[in-house]
Structures are given as C-alpha cells and as structure tokens.
Design an enzyme around this catalytic site. Structure first.
Site, PDB file in Angstrom:
ATOM      1  N   ARG A  64      10.003  -7.776  -2.264  1.00 39.92           N
ATOM      2  CA  ARG A  64       8.613  -7.450  -2.549  1.00 39.92           C
ATOM      3  C   ARG A  64       7.950  -8.626  -3.248  1.00 39.92           C
ATOM      4  O   ARG A  64       8.596  -9.609  -3.568  1.00 39.92           O
ATOM      5  CB  ARG A  64       8.532  -6.198  -3.441  1.00 39.92           C
ATOM      6  CG  ARG A  64       9.540  -6.210  -4.585  1.00 39.92           C
ATOM      7  CD  ARG A  64       9.157  -5.380  -5.752  1.00 39.92           C
ATOM      8  NE  ARG A  64       7.953  -5.879  -6.408  1.00 39.92           N
ATOM      9  CZ  ARG A  64       7.947  -6.931  -7.227  1.00 39.92           C
ATOM     10  NH1 ARG A  64       9.053  -7.616  -7.492  1.00 39.92           N
ATOM     11  NH2 ARG A  64       6.814  -7.311  -7.779  1.00 39.92           N
ATOM     12  N   GLY A  65       6.644  -8.500  -3.478  1.00 41.59           N
ATOM     13  CA  GLY A  65       5.891  -9.571  -4.111  1.00 41.59           C
ATOM     14  C   GLY A  65       5.231 -10.432  -3.052  1.00 41.59           C
ATOM     15  O   GLY A  65       5.892 -10.888  -2.119  1.00 41.59           O
ATOM     16  N   ALA A  66       3.938 -10.655  -3.189  1.00 37.60           N
ATOM     17  CA  ALA A  66       3.159 -11.274  -2.119  1.00 37.60           C
ATOM     18  C   ALA A  66       3.739 -12.587  -1.583  1.00 37.60           C
ATOM     19  O   ALA A  66       3.994 -12.709  -0.385  1.00 37.60           O
ATOM     20  CB  ALA A  66       1.712 -11.468  -2.579  1.00 37.60           C
ATOM     21  N   ARG A  98       3.979  -3.817   5.421  1.00 39.59           N
ATOM     22  CA  ARG A  98       3.174  -3.513   4.231  1.00 39.59           C
ATOM     23  C   ARG A  98       1.789  -4.097   4.459  1.00 39.59           C
ATOM     24  O   ARG A  98       1.631  -5.319   4.552  1.00 39.59           O
ATOM     25  CB  ARG A  98       3.798  -4.081   2.953  1.00 39.59           C
ATOM     26  CG  ARG A  98       5.154  -3.468   2.613  1.00 39.59           C
ATOM     27  CD  ARG A  98       5.532  -3.682   1.165  1.00 39.59           C
ATOM     28  NE  ARG A  98       4.711  -2.873   0.272  1.00 39.59           N
ATOM     29  CZ  ARG A  98       4.668  -3.045  -1.050  1.00 39.59           C
ATOM     30  NH1 ARG A  98       5.372  -3.997  -1.622  1.00 39.59           N
ATOM     31  NH2 ARG A  98       3.909  -2.268  -1.804  1.00 39.59           N
ATOM     32  N   GLN A 212       8.286  -1.555 -11.920  1.00 39.85           N
ATOM     33  CA  GLN A 212       8.593  -2.961 -11.654  1.00 39.85           C
ATOM     34  C   GLN A 212       8.531  -3.809 -12.919  1.00 39.85           C
ATOM     35  O   GLN A 212       9.224  -4.815 -13.028  1.00 39.85           O
ATOM     36  CB  GLN A 212       7.624  -3.539 -10.604  1.00 39.85           C
ATOM     37  CG  GLN A 212       7.886  -3.056  -9.192  1.00 39.85           C
ATOM     38  CD  GLN A 212       6.987  -1.904  -8.814  1.00 39.85           C
ATOM     39  OE1 GLN A 212       6.702  -1.041  -9.644  1.00 39.85           O
ATOM     40  NE2 GLN A 212       6.538  -1.879  -7.582  1.00 39.85           N
ATOM     41  N   ASP A 253      -1.941  -9.395  -4.497  1.00 37.89           N
ATOM     42  CA  ASP A 253      -1.391  -9.211  -3.154  1.00 37.89           C
ATOM     43  C   ASP A 253      -2.400  -9.580  -2.077  1.00 37.89           C
ATOM     44  O   ASP A 253      -2.008  -9.901  -0.959  1.00 37.89           O
ATOM     45  CB  ASP A 253      -0.945  -7.759  -2.973  1.00 37.89           C
ATOM     46  CG  ASP A 253       0.345  -7.478  -3.718  1.00 37.89           C
ATOM     47  OD1 ASP A 253       1.410  -7.514  -3.093  1.00 37.89           O
ATOM     48  OD2 ASP A 253       0.293  -7.257  -4.947  1.00 37.89           O
ATOM     49  N   ASN A 263      -4.146  -5.759  -6.490  1.00 33.46           N
ATOM     50  CA  ASN A 263      -2.850  -5.949  -7.139  1.00 33.46           C
ATOM     51  C   ASN A 263      -2.263  -4.576  -7.427  1.00 33.46           C
ATOM     52  O   ASN A 263      -2.890  -3.545  -7.187  1.00 33.46           O
ATOM     53  CB  ASN A 263      -3.004  -6.762  -8.422  1.00 33.46           C
ATOM     54  CG  ASN A 263      -1.664  -7.238  -8.973  1.00 33.46           C
ATOM     55  OD1 ASN A 263      -0.887  -7.874  -8.261  1.00 33.46           O
ATOM     56  ND2 ASN A 263      -1.383  -6.924 -10.226  1.00 33.46           N
ATOM     57  N   LYS A 264      -1.041  -4.557  -7.943  1.00 34.49           N
ATOM     58  CA  LYS A 264      -0.356  -3.307  -8.202  1.00 34.49           C
ATOM     59  C   LYS A 264      -1.247  -2.338  -8.962  1.00 34.49           C
ATOM     60  O   LYS A 264      -1.952  -2.729  -9.895  1.00 34.49           O
ATOM     61  CB  LYS A 264       0.926  -3.582  -9.016  1.00 34.49           C
ATOM     62  CG  LYS A 264       1.769  -2.342  -9.251  1.00 34.49           C
ATOM     63  CD  LYS A 264       2.321  -1.783  -7.955  1.00 34.49           C
ATOM     64  CE  LYS A 264       3.074  -0.482  -8.174  1.00 34.49           C
ATOM     65  NZ  LYS A 264       3.556   0.082  -6.908  1.00 34.49           N
TER      66      LYS A 264
END
Length: 380
Positions: A64-66, A98, A212, A253, A263-264
């Site tokens: 995960r993570g852009a 995603r 996270q 993201d 973002n999250k």
C-alpha cells in the site's frame, strides 16, 4: 492460478526488509512484498508469481501507499510479460485494484508503454518484457531519489515556517519506507529532522480503521529511534488546542489539478483543525501523485472499503469469529460507512512539497507550472 504465498526466512532475514523487490529464482521471476497486514507482530514476505496475486496483495493492503503502489503496478506488468501472460489484461486488473491512488495507474502505464514500445521495435516478447522490467526498475530508483529530495525540501520549508528547530510534528496514516522506494514522503521529512537533531516529537495518529499509524508508522519510528507518541485520531483536536503541534505533515494518494488532496480518511478534519489553530498543514508527495486529468476534489473517486474493517479488529493469534476474519467490536449486522480516503480542499493546504520543490499557496497555476518543470527535467 494466482500464487501468493507467505515466506519467512527466520534468522536469515536482513535487518531492513525492503517493502518490494524483484527476484529471479530458478522457477521463474517473482515480485516479493513485505506483507504490511502482518506488521508489527510479524515480518512476513509474500511471493507473487503472477499479476492476480499482486492484485490481491494490493486490494488487501498487503502492499500500500501511493508511491509504492506505482512501483508494484510497474513490476506487476513486468511480471506478466516475463511469464508470458496477457500484458494488457494484467495491466487492466492492476490499474483497477485501487481507484483513488493515481500512482498505481502511472506505474502500470509506464511499464506497459515500455513493453509495447519494445514489442513494436523488435517483435520479440522477451525483449519487450526486458523493457518493461527496466521501466519498473527505473521508476523504483527514481522514487527513492525523489524521497530524499522531498525530505530536504520539506525540512527546509518546516524550518522556514517554524524557525528554531525542536519540531513537534503530527502525522496521519503511514508515509515512510513502507510506502516508497526510498524513505517515504511525509515521514521522510520527520526522519530527516530527527537525524539532524531538529525533531522534538512525532505525534502519530493511530489512523482508523486499519490502524496504519499504530501498526506501521509507530513501527518505523521505533526502528529509527525517533521520539514518538501514539494517539487516537479523535485526540488530535485536544493536542492542537494545547499548543503541542508545530506542523501537520501528511502524504497523498491523489492531488487534483486544483490542488485538492485525497489522503487517508481523517486527513480533512486535521486540515480544518490545523487552520483553526494556525498550524501549518503540509502535504508531501511526489509529482507523480499530481493528476492533471482530475480537475478538482469532487472528481476524485473515493474508494469504499468493506464494512467489516470498521466492525471488526484483526488481532494476531486470537481466535476470529467475524465475517471478515477479525474480532467483532460491533453487534452482528451493524452497517458501517468506510471510505478509504477523504479530500482536503486547496485553501486548507499550507503547502504541497514534491521532489521538485514546494508549492505555496496551493493553486492550479502553481501546480501546473511545477508539473511542467518536472516534465522538462525528466525529458532533458
């Protein structure tokens, strides 16, 4: 059939396990991932032998993570090409794994374009697969370089906005080496401040619903020796009100053309709180996260996650009874609203820091100029 197997190497594991790497064992090339769903309890690797396995790893947030998703997408295309699978089909599946993180599609398309160009030039699928892998490796290397530059630009801006050092930084979700080919985005800024003796405290939002921050950012902060404190997302307001935060730093993201930042989920409330308390709200992301094709925040597709991620908690080595494989924390049948991201409008963002420098104030014109400058650097 997709093959996604866990691998633990016992005492043979290196101290620093990379979040992603390409390997070529005798049985054929693979993409190896550090399974982020198992952290911090276990450091376990997943070995993906085809694109469907990588799609599953992306969907489950094992990777995960852009920025890292872009790298994973590129390696996924290269893997399909190297193993003789349908590259176009693999690319489509990877790109759709995603929807909010634009870096994923950027990485997929870059490797796919290299494959198609190689095939058109030589007519040889093997040479085309080599070209796709070279593109993926180049993206991996460039992201590591971008990470270091973002850290330098970010700390310089932080020192300018909050002179005197001793920074107290609040961050949300996870934005370190687990999301990057290097040391990350927002976390990399805090890490550089720590190494230079200018970080007083890293405040870590636990980050609902998958924790996270608690599982991953605290894990990275502990491994690097940073002074950090974990807090619930809902405690951030009281922390800011008490004057304990000098700046809020987050990753992204997707950044729309007008400067809106996805973002999250939980990032937008932080931006509102930071504005009220006159605290800089800084977004740190590579230029590849800026999407000129998305005009504004309303145009960003926000991924909706399964409800069980809210109604259950995954606890390692505890018997599970929930439908999603976790321990229920809500009555059976409870419905949950679970967007993976929220969108912060540009007027609440103090600055966007990229490897090409910072944009402040955040405007469509400034972002367009930054992207154009980045393209000139890339093609020169």
């Amino acid at each position: 059939m997709a093959d996604q197997q866990a691998r633990t190497d016992g005492d043979k594991r290196p101290t620093e396990i990379p979040a992603i790497r390409w390997e070529e064992p005798p049985e054929g090339p693979v993409v190896v991932l550090l399974d982020q769903t198992r952290l911090p309890a276990e450091e376990v690797e997943l070995v993906c032998t085809d694109a469907p396995a990588l799609v599953e790893a992306i969907s489950s947030l094992a990777v995960r993570g852009a920025p890292l998703l872009g790298i994973a997408g590129a390696y996924g295309v290269a893997l399909a090409a190297a193993r003789g699978f349908d590259v176009a089909e693999a690319a489509q599946a990877l790109e759709g794994a995603r929807p909010t993180a634009v870096n994923l599609s950027v990485g997929v398309r870059r490797a796919q374009a290299a494959y198609q160009a190689g095939l058109a030039k030589s007519g040889d699928p093997t040479e085309a697969a080599t070209a796709a892998l070279a593109a993926a490796r180049a993206l991996h290397r460039e992201d590591a370089e971008a990470s270091a530059r973002m850290a330098a630009h970010g700390l310089a801006l932080l020192d300018e906005l909050v002179p005197g050092g001793g920074h107290r930084i609040l961050t949300h979700c996870n934005s370190g080496s687990l999301v990057s080919g290097g040391e990350g985005t927002a976390f990399a800024v805090a890490l550089k401040a720590h190494r230079e003796g200018r970080l007083r405290r890293l405040w870590v939002d636990e980050t609902r619903p998958l924790l996270q921050g608690a599982r991953l950012t605290a894990y990275e902060a502990a491994r690097t020796g940073m002074a950090y404190t974990l807090l619930t997302d809902s405690a951030a307001g009281s922390l800011l009100a008490a004057g304990e935060v000098d700046a809020v730093l987050i990753g992204a993201d997707r950044i729309a053309a007008d400067g809106s930042v996805a973002n999250k989920v939980g990032s937008y409330p932080l931006a509102v709180l930071a504005r009220y308390h006159h605290v800089p709200f800084i977004v740190v992301a590579p230029v590849t996260t800026v999407d000129p094709g998305t005009p504004d925040g309303a145009s960003i597709e926000v991924e909706q996650r399964p409800g069980f991620e809210v109604t259950e908690i995954a606890v390692p080595q505890v018997p599970v009874t929930g439908a999603g494989g976790g321990v229920p924390v809500a009555p059976l049948g409870t419905q949950a609203y679970n967007p993976a991201f929220d969108v912060t409008p540009p007027e609440l963002v103090t600055a966007i820091v990229t490897e090409e420098g910072a944009v402040s104030p955040v405007t469509a014109e400034a972002l367009a100029e930054l992207c154009a400058r980045s393209r000139q650097v890339t093609t020169s």
